[in-house]
Design a protein around this motif. Structure first.
Motif, PDB file in Angstrom:
ATOM      1  N   THR A  72      -9.693 102.127  70.057  1.00 19.15           N
ATOM      2  CA  THR A  72      -8.754 102.855  70.904  1.00 19.15           C
ATOM      3  C   THR A  72      -8.645 104.287  70.418  1.00 19.15           C
ATOM      4  OG1 THR A  72      -7.483 100.818  71.245  1.00 19.15           O
ATOM      5  CG2 THR A  72      -6.423 102.894  71.847  1.00 19.15           C
ATOM      6  N   SER A  73      -9.028 105.212  71.264  1.00 15.87           N
ATOM      7  CA  SER A  73      -8.961 106.637  70.931  1.00 15.87           C
ATOM      8  C   SER A  73      -7.551 107.172  71.162  1.00 15.87           C
ATOM      9  CB  SER A  73      -9.949 107.420  71.802  1.00 15.87           C
ATOM     10  OG  SER A  73      -9.727 108.812  71.709  1.00 15.87           O
ATOM     11  N   ARG A  74      -7.176 108.172  70.360  1.00 17.51           N
ATOM     12  CA  ARG A  74      -5.903 108.863  70.593  1.00 17.51           C
ATOM     13  C   ARG A  74      -5.995 109.834  71.761  1.00 17.51           C
ATOM     14  NH1 ARG A  74      -5.838 109.446  64.416  1.00 17.51           N
ATOM     15  NH2 ARG A  74      -7.133 111.255  64.896  1.00 17.51           N
ATOM     16  N   GLY A  75      -7.197 109.956  72.341  1.00 19.62           N
ATOM     17  CA  GLY A  75      -7.362 110.834  73.499  1.00 19.62           C
ATOM     18  C   GLY A  75      -7.894 112.196  73.107  1.00 19.62           C
ATOM     19  N   THR A  76      -8.630 112.793  74.027  1.00 19.28           N
ATOM     20  CA  THR A  76      -9.246 114.097  73.771  1.00 19.28           C
ATOM     21  C   THR A  76      -8.358 115.235  74.237  1.00 19.28           C
ATOM     22  OG1 THR A  76     -11.351 112.983  74.185  1.00 19.28           O
ATOM     23  CG2 THR A  76     -11.417 115.375  73.995  1.00 19.28           C
ATOM     24  N   GLY A  77      -7.589 115.002  75.283  1.00 18.79           N
ATOM     25  CA  GLY A  77      -6.664 116.016  75.792  1.00 18.79           C
ATOM     26  C   GLY A  77      -5.225 115.579  75.606  1.00 18.79           C
ATOM     27  N   PHE A  78      -4.379 115.918  76.572  1.00 17.61           N
ATOM     28  CA  PHE A  78      -2.984 115.506  76.544  1.00 17.61           C
ATOM     29  C   PHE A  78      -2.499 115.403  77.978  1.00 17.61           C
ATOM     30  CE2 PHE A  78      -3.015 120.132  76.530  1.00 17.61           C
ATOM     31  CZ  PHE A  78      -2.105 120.450  77.530  1.00 17.61           C
ATOM     32  N   TRP A  79      -1.436 114.626  78.172  1.00 19.02           N
ATOM     33  CA  TRP A  79      -0.816 114.562  79.479  1.00 19.02           C
ATOM     34  C   TRP A  79       0.558 115.205  79.432  1.00 19.02           C
ATOM     35  CZ3 TRP A  79       3.882 112.689  81.108  1.00 19.02           C
ATOM     36  CH2 TRP A  79       4.102 112.749  82.489  1.00 19.02           C
ATOM     37  N   GLY A  80       0.916 115.931  80.500  1.00 18.53           N
ATOM     38  CA  GLY A  80       2.278 116.437  80.646  1.00 18.53           C
ATOM     39  C   GLY A  80       2.640 117.473  79.611  1.00 18.53           C
ATOM     40  N   PRO A  81       3.637 117.187  78.755  1.00 19.74           N
ATOM     41  CA  PRO A  81       4.072 118.174  77.767  1.00 19.74           C
ATOM     42  C   PRO A  81       2.902 118.671  76.922  1.00 19.74           C
ATOM     43  CG  PRO A  81       5.593 116.329  77.830  1.00 19.74           C
ATOM     44  CD  PRO A  81       4.442 115.945  78.688  1.00 19.74           C
ATOM     45  N   PRO A  82       2.712 119.990  76.836  1.00 20.84           N
ATOM     46  CA  PRO A  82       1.567 120.515  76.080  1.00 20.84           C
ATOM     47  C   PRO A  82       1.823 120.512  74.578  1.00 20.84           C
ATOM     48  CG  PRO A  82       2.822 122.331  76.993  1.00 20.84           C
ATOM     49  CD  PRO A  82       3.491 121.069  77.486  1.00 20.84           C
ATOM     50  N   PHE A  83       2.092 119.311  74.058  1.00 14.95           N
ATOM     51  CA  PHE A  83       2.394 119.155  72.640  1.00 14.95           C
ATOM     52  C   PHE A  83       1.757 117.855  72.144  1.00 14.95           C
ATOM     53  CE2 PHE A  83       6.112 121.100  74.712  1.00 14.95           C
ATOM     54  CZ  PHE A  83       6.156 122.332  74.070  1.00 14.95           C
ATOM     55  N   ARG A  84       1.284 117.895  70.903  1.00 14.82           N
ATOM     56  CA  ARG A  84       0.865 116.682  70.194  1.00 14.82           C
ATOM     57  C   ARG A  84       1.518 116.715  68.818  1.00 14.82           C
ATOM     58  NH1 ARG A  84      -2.998 112.936  70.970  1.00 14.82           N
ATOM     59  NH2 ARG A  84      -4.130 112.932  72.942  1.00 14.82           N
ATOM     60  N   ILE A  85       2.390 115.743  68.576  1.00 12.88           N
ATOM     61  CA  ILE A  85       3.168 115.735  67.335  1.00 12.88           C
ATOM     62  C   ILE A  85       2.899 114.433  66.593  1.00 12.88           C
ATOM     63  CG2 ILE A  85       5.486 115.763  66.362  1.00 12.88           C
ATOM     64  CD1 ILE A  85       6.307 117.508  68.774  1.00 12.88           C
ATOM     65  N   PHE A  86       2.244 114.542  65.439  1.00 11.13           N
ATOM     66  CA  PHE A  86       1.840 113.395  64.614  1.00 11.13           C
ATOM     67  C   PHE A  86       0.922 112.443  65.386  1.00 11.13           C
ATOM     68  CE2 PHE A  86       6.310 114.243  62.910  1.00 11.13           C
ATOM     69  CZ  PHE A  86       5.845 115.148  61.968  1.00 11.13           C
ATOM     70  N   ALA A  87       0.153 112.982  66.302  1.00 15.23           N
ATOM     71  CA  ALA A  87      -0.815 112.175  67.058  1.00 15.23           C
ATOM     72  C   ALA A  87      -1.967 113.097  67.477  1.00 15.23           C
ATOM     73  CB  ALA A  87      -0.163 111.541  68.283  1.00 15.23           C
ATOM     74  N   PRO A  88      -2.814 113.496  66.524  1.00 16.89           N
ATOM     75  CA  PRO A  88      -3.868 114.463  66.840  1.00 16.89           C
ATOM     76  C   PRO A  88      -4.881 113.905  67.834  1.00 16.89           C
ATOM     77  CG  PRO A  88      -4.192 113.509  64.659  1.00 16.89           C
ATOM     78  CD  PRO A  88      -2.845 113.051  65.123  1.00 16.89           C
ATOM     79  N   SER A  89      -5.400 114.810  68.658  1.00 13.30           N
ATOM     80  CA  SER A  89      -6.441 114.425  69.611  1.00 13.30           C
ATOM     81  C   SER A  89      -7.750 114.186  68.868  1.00 13.30           C
ATOM     82  CB  SER A  89      -6.629 115.527  70.652  1.00 13.30           C
ATOM     83  OG  SER A  89      -7.007 116.743  70.021  1.00 13.30           O
ATOM     84  N   GLU A  90      -8.712 113.583  69.563  1.00 15.01           N
ATOM     85  CA  GLU A  90      -9.980 113.304  68.896  1.00 15.01           C
ATOM     86  C   GLU A  90     -11.151 113.269  69.870  1.00 15.01           C
ATOM     87  OE1 GLU A  90     -10.724 108.783  68.153  1.00 15.01           O
ATOM     88  OE2 GLU A  90      -8.593 109.105  67.685  1.00 15.01           O
ATOM     89  N   ILE A  91     -12.291 113.668  69.345  1.00 15.65           N
ATOM     90  CA  ILE A  91     -13.607 113.355  69.922  1.00 15.65           C
ATOM     91  C   ILE A  91     -14.183 112.318  68.964  1.00 15.65           C
ATOM     92  CG2 ILE A  91     -15.927 114.216  70.421  1.00 15.65           C
ATOM     93  CD1 ILE A  91     -14.557 117.014  70.777  1.00 15.65           C
ATOM     94  N   THR A  92     -14.451 111.125  69.452  1.00 18.94           N
ATOM     95  CA  THR A  92     -14.810 110.041  68.557  1.00 18.94           C
ATOM     96  C   THR A  92     -16.324 109.843  68.488  1.00 18.94           C
ATOM     97  OG1 THR A  92     -12.826 108.961  69.428  1.00 18.94           O
ATOM     98  CG2 THR A  92     -14.175 107.701  67.885  1.00 18.94           C
ATOM     99  N   LEU A  93     -16.851 109.812  67.272  1.00 13.40           N
ATOM    100  CA  LEU A  93     -18.257 109.460  67.065  1.00 13.40           C
ATOM    101  C   LEU A  93     -18.302 108.062  66.474  1.00 13.40           C
ATOM    102  CD1 LEU A  93     -21.294 109.984  66.932  1.00 13.40           C
ATOM    103  CD2 LEU A  93     -20.913 111.101  64.708  1.00 13.40           C
ATOM    104  N   LEU A  94     -18.706 107.103  67.303  1.00  9.93           N
ATOM    105  CA  LEU A  94     -18.857 105.720  66.875  1.00  9.93           C
ATOM    106  C   LEU A  94     -20.319 105.468  66.544  1.00  9.93           C
ATOM    107  CD1 LEU A  94     -16.754 104.108  69.747  1.00  9.93           C
ATOM    108  CD2 LEU A  94     -16.011 104.389  67.365  1.00  9.93           C
ATOM    109  N   THR A  95     -20.595 105.132  65.310  1.00 14.25           N
ATOM    110  CA  THR A  95     -21.953 104.796  64.904  1.00 14.25           C
ATOM    111  C   THR A  95     -22.072 103.273  64.831  1.00 14.25           C
ATOM    112  OG1 THR A  95     -22.134 106.838  63.623  1.00 14.25           O
ATOM    113  CG2 THR A  95     -23.745 105.121  63.167  1.00 14.25           C
ATOM    114  N   LEU A  96     -22.896 102.705  65.694  1.00 16.71           N
ATOM    115  CA  LEU A  96     -23.029 101.254  65.754  1.00 16.71           C
ATOM    116  C   LEU A  96     -24.022 100.784  64.713  1.00 16.71           C
ATOM    117  CD1 LEU A  96     -23.044 100.622  69.623  1.00 16.71           C
ATOM    118  CD2 LEU A  96     -21.124 101.073  68.070  1.00 16.71           C
ATOM    119  N   ARG A  97     -23.632  99.772  63.950  1.00 16.35           N
ATOM    120  CA  ARG A  97     -24.474  99.235  62.893  1.00 16.35           C
ATOM    121  C   ARG A  97     -24.828  97.779  63.187  1.00 16.35           C
ATOM    122  NH1 ARG A  97     -26.552 103.562  60.460  1.00 16.35           N
ATOM    123  NH2 ARG A  97     -24.897 105.014  59.736  1.00 16.35           N
ATOM    124  N   ALA A  98     -26.089  97.449  62.962  1.00 13.20           N
ATOM    125  CA  ALA A  98     -26.517  96.063  63.134  1.00 13.20           C
ATOM    126  C   ALA A  98     -25.951  95.216  62.017  1.00 13.20           C
ATOM    127  CB  ALA A  98     -28.045  95.983  63.141  1.00 13.20           C
ATOM    128  N   GLY A  99     -25.593  93.969  62.370  1.00 11.66           N
ATOM    129  CA  GLY A  99     -24.994  93.087  61.366  1.00 11.66           C
ATOM    130  C   GLY A  99     -26.082  92.575  60.421  1.00 11.66           C
TER     131      GLY A  99
END
Length: 395
Positions: free
Chosen positions: A368-395
């Motif tokens: 679950t990503s914290r999101g890349t942008g924001f909705w509504g109020p132009p503030f992010r407080i203790f919840a930084p946005s992210e671009i997520t790099l998921l590296t998939l590893r074989a078991g």
């Protein structure tokens, strides 16, 4: 009109009136609390301000409390007035922070009372503390909201992933919420970061914009420049169903993205394959948009059951169906990580996970990503946005 038709329609009017009255009452109560608590803390609670401060401050609070819902309706209702939306969204963020820290100010008030600080001095110390903390958080939170998101790197082990796909790089974007504030420059910055990660798959899990394609075309345009070695894939979020969902599905396809509208595709490398599937948001069925509904059966129809499955689904709550269908990894957004503390706790009442990697059942994992942008109020407080790099590893 026949008698039968009259009997059908008349009872609906009181029901509609009742719903409208209940909604108006709810809005009134919320506004009274949101604005009333800061008003009491900053103006009324024994501050003994000079003459004229209380009535003037009260007038400001009343005007803001009345204006906020009116501006919200003008900005996010049928008129789609972006200027009204910007003002109302900012007001909402400001009053939320003032409300939260006014409540927390009661703790400081108690500490000062126990320390023997009494009279106007105690109230004024609380007022100054609440205003100072709120101002710092709002300035910092606005900067966090408007900056290009940081990269969050996560390794995910999928036991069924073939060795040829070990190290597959999946970049997750979600909740870009292109909206009343023109963030075309921000959008270009996000795309530059994504391309610098050399992804194999880029996924956008919905809430692309608040507004239809024609209103947000400039902000979304940089998405056409995203580069991915194997696939660019997209699914709808709940906000698409306020913003012309089918229009966004078609527009993303025109930008070269695969809109996984309850369907899947297969990506291969090194002799091994991965099913990449997507489902509509869980609110799609109630939206009235023809052909839109969450359908895991359709999304996985014809897929080889021996292959691992990466599923795009906007809301973490959709993981229940992912578990039932043997999905290996679901990637989602929607929560914004709470966006403005302590809204996190309200989000958790609706969603099983706030952010990060979690396991559900024997096979299924959820990111679950914290999101890349924001909705509504132009503030992010203790919840930084992210671009997520998921590296998939074989078991």
């Amino acid at each position: 009109m026949s008698v039968g038709e009259t009997v059908e329609t008349e009872p609906s009017e009181p029901r509609r009136s009742g719903r409208a009255a209940r909604f108006a009452l709810l809005v009134t109560v919320v506004m009274l609390l949101l604005w009333g608590v800061p008003w009491w803390t900053l103006l009324w609670s024994g501050n003994d301000w000079p003459r004229g401060v209380l009535p003037a401050g009260t007038a400001v609070f009343v005007a803001a409390a009345v204006a906020l819902p009116l501006l919200m309706v003008a900005g996010h209702g049928g008129r789609h007035d972006d200027r009204a939306a910007r003002i109302s969204d900012t007001l909402l963020g400001v009053v939320w922070v003032l409300f939260v820290w006014s409540l927390l100010g009661t703790v400081l008030r108690l500490v000062l009372a126990l320390a023997g600080v009494d009279g106007p001095a105690r109230s004024r110390i609380v007022t100054v503390a609440v205003v100072a903390v709120s101002l710092v958080l709002l300035l910092w939170g606005h900067r966090e909201a408007m900056r290009v998101s940081r990269v969050r790197r996560v390794d995910v082990v999928l036991p069924r992933l073939g060795a040829g796909l070990d190290g597959l790089r999946v970049v997750l974007l979600t909740d870009t919420h292109y909206g009343p504030i023109n963030r075309a420059r921000w959008s270009r910055g996000v795309v530059e970061v994504v391309n610098s990660l050399d992804p194999d798959v880029v996924a956008h899990t919905g809430d692309i914009a608040d507004g239809e394609v024609d209103r947000r075309r400039e902000q979304a345009a940089p998405l056409g420049d995203v580069r991915a070695g194997l696939a660019r894939v997209y699914v709808t979020g709940n906000h698409e169903y306020f913003s012309g969902a089918q229009g966004w599905v078609d527009h993303m396809a025109s930008l070269g993205w695969e809109a996984l509208h309850n369907r899947h595709m297969v990506v291969s490398r090194g002799g091994d394959s991965l099913v990449v599937a997507g489902v509509d948001d869980r609110t799609a069925a109630g939206s009235g948009v023809p052909g839109h509904h969450m359908d895991h059966e359709a999304a996985l129809s014809g897929a080889d059951p021996e292959l691992p499955v990466l599923l795009l689904a906007h809301q973490p709550q959709q993981v229940t169906d992912a578990v039932a269908h043997g999905v290996d990894l679901q990637i989602s957004g929607h929560t914004h990580g709470g966006q403005m503390w302590p809204f996190h706790y309200l989000v958790r009442l609706d969603q099983p996970v706030l952010q990060g990697l979690s396991r559900h059942g024997e096979r299924t994992q959820l990111y679950t990503s914290r999101g890349t942008g924001f909705w509504g109020p132009p503030f992010r407080i203790f919840a930084p946005s992210e671009i997520t790099l998921l590296t998939l590893r074989a078991g």
